[in-house]
Design an enzyme around this catalytic site. Structure first.
Site, short mmCIF file in Angstrom:
data_model
loop_
_atom_site.label_atom_id
_atom_site.label_comp_id
_atom_site.label_asym_id
_atom_site.label_seq_id
_atom_site.Cartn_x
_atom_site.Cartn_y
_atom_site.Cartn_z
N HIS A 67 0.82 -1.26 0.01
CA HIS A 67 -0.03 -0.13 -0.09
C HIS A 67 0.89 1.23 -0.02
O HIS A 67 0.50 2.47 -0.04
CB HIS A 67 -0.99 0.04 1.26
CG HIS A 67 -2.27 0.62 0.88
ND1 HIS A 67 -2.70 1.54 0.02
CD2 HIS A 67 -3.38 0.53 1.64
CE1 HIS A 67 -3.69 1.80 -0.20
NE2 HIS A 67 -4.44 1.38 1.05
N ASP A 89 -1.88 2.18 -4.65
CA ASP A 89 -3.21 2.51 -4.07
C ASP A 89 -4.39 1.81 -4.35
O ASP A 89 -4.27 0.96 -5.25
CB ASP A 89 -3.60 4.14 -4.61
CG ASP A 89 -2.66 5.02 -4.32
OD1 ASP A 89 -2.11 5.02 -3.29
OD2 ASP A 89 -2.38 5.87 -5.22
#
Length: 440
Positions: A412, A416
């Site tokens: 992450h 995204d």
């Protein structure tokens, strides 16, 4: 009688220590020249140590799992004639010697019979590891398994033959050092035809209080370290989507039925790999490495797909290099080749490195959802779950369809949620309309 000592070999440039992962002999064993005495492991290779002399084992210095400096004495033998003129007590001072050196039997196979040109057999050992003369065969065919808790020692190739023949190695006597089971022992057992037939019983097991303890060493230790590092350093986001693979399964069956004799049968994996390649064109940073110490992302034009593969030695990740340049059939052939050499122990280090994204699948054992761990320094891993027939509402009615979930994880810090969704939705669209996989 004289003393002969064997030191931890220098198995590669920059290597200062190695882990003892297997003793194949015990104190008091008589060994011949070229008999395998131990296996040691570094970050780069697993190496078997042969005996350069004939003699009797007098000491084994170091426990399984111990990291031992290169040059330290690890094995001592009593030999006829002259020894190697090394003072045993002085040479062994670098390594703590157990009060009662003994063998801790371990069921993990060592890498035997590997291609001599591949790096898993370190170049430094090639000169000192000639082909061993076959040991005299001791034909013993037991009618009962080994004692409870006693684990049979055998090479990966012997274990594979036994599994294919439906033989439990616990029932086979070994004639090699420390009771190691050889191909000749397995042949003798099979020729004897003394297969043990399980007896049906309705008796209730008594209360059990035993605890089996085993040390995490060798490849299993490396896997544990990598998984712990990945989970502690990478903030994972897992995205799950279901895919209707009914049309894909029809196409796959048709292609397999039309195949010529000898062609590799198509599984679903080459289709998923092809979909990953095409989806990476829309989200190119999926095929990347993240160096979190330098804060640098390396985004690759190529798509090198690692495929998690379970072997007798543990989890390995062979790499399909340049998947972007291969069609579905070429991918299937490379998947089959890599899986085979990973399981028989002949895979090279180059074939285990360089992946930019990983594909994980447990086949029919894949469950409904999984949370795959990213293969650092990559930033994404695609997990394939099992295919199951489920009711799907189409055109005003419920119809049976073949549904498969994709459970995929992303770093992450780099990927995204939107990018993850775009990537997986593209794969879903391609698998649900499989003709698109063959259109550039």
């Amino acid at each position: 009688m004289a003393r002969h000592t064997i030191k931890m070999p220098d198995v590669g440039e920059g290597i200062t220590e190695a882990e003892i992962v297997e003793w194949t002999v015990a104190v008091g064993d008589f060994v011949k020249e070229d008999d395998i005495l131990a296996a040691v492991m570094t970050d780069k290779a697993t190496v078997e140590i042969p005996s350069p002399v004939t003699g009797t084992i007098s000491a084994l210095n170091g426990d399984l799992g111990a990291m031992t400096p290169v040059g330290s004495v690890i094995i001592e033998l009593e030999v006829d004639g002259d020894g190697n003129s090394v003072d045993v007590e002085e040479a062994a001072a670098d390594v703590p010697v157990p009060e009662n050196p003994s063998v801790v039997e371990d069921s993990k196979p060592s890498v035997r019979d590997a291609d001599p040109k591949e790096p898993l057999q370190a170049a430094a050992m090639e000169a000192m590891t000639p082909v061993a003369a076959p040991l005299p065969t001791r034909v013993v065919v037991p009618s009962a398994p080994r004692a409870v808790g006693e684990k049979p020692l055998a090479s990966p190739s012997v274990r594979r033959r036994a599994m294919d023949a439906g033989v439990r190695l616990a029932y086979v006597a070994g004639s090699g050092p420390a009771g190691r089971i050889t191909h000749s022992d397995l042949d003798a057992y099979l020729d004897g035809g003394n297969a043990v037939t399980p007896q049906l019983s309705v008796a209730i097991d008594p209360i059990k209080t035993g605890v089996e303890e085993w040390k995490v060493i060798g490849l299993r230790r490396k896997i544990a370290e990598r998984m712990q590092d990945a989970k502690s350093r990478i903030p994972h986001i897992t995205y799950v989507e279901e895919v209707d693979v009914s049309e894909l399964e029809k196409l796959r069956k048709h292609m397999n039925d039309a195949d010529k004799a000898g062609q590799v049968k198509l599984t679903i994996l080459p289709f998923v790999m092809r979909a990953m390649v095409l989806a990476a064109r829309e989200v190119p940073k999926i095929s990347a490495h993240f160096d979190d110490e330098q804060n640098v992302v390396k985004q690759y034009e190529a798509v090198h797909i690692g495929m998690a593969t379970q072997t007798d030695s543990g989890l390995m990740v062979p790499v399909v290099h340049h998947a972007e340049a291969r069609g579905v059939r070429a991918l299937a052939e490379e998947i089959s080749r890599l899986a085979g050499i990973a399981r028989d122990g002949s895979i090279t280090r180059e074939e285990l490195t360089g992946s930019t994204i990983t594909l994980s699948s447990l086949g029919a054992m894949g469950g409904i959802v999984s949370t795959p761990v990213i293969n650092s320094p990559e930033v994404a891993i695609v997990g394939v779950n099992k295919i199951a027939v489920r009711p799907v509402y189409l055109d005003g009615a419920f119809v049976p369809r073949q549904i498969m979930n994709l459970s995929s994880s992303f770093d992450h810090r780099i990927i995204d949620g939107w990018d993850a969704a775009v990537f997986i939705q593209k794969i879903k669209s391609l698998l649900e309309h499989p003709a698109l996989l063959f259109v550039e």
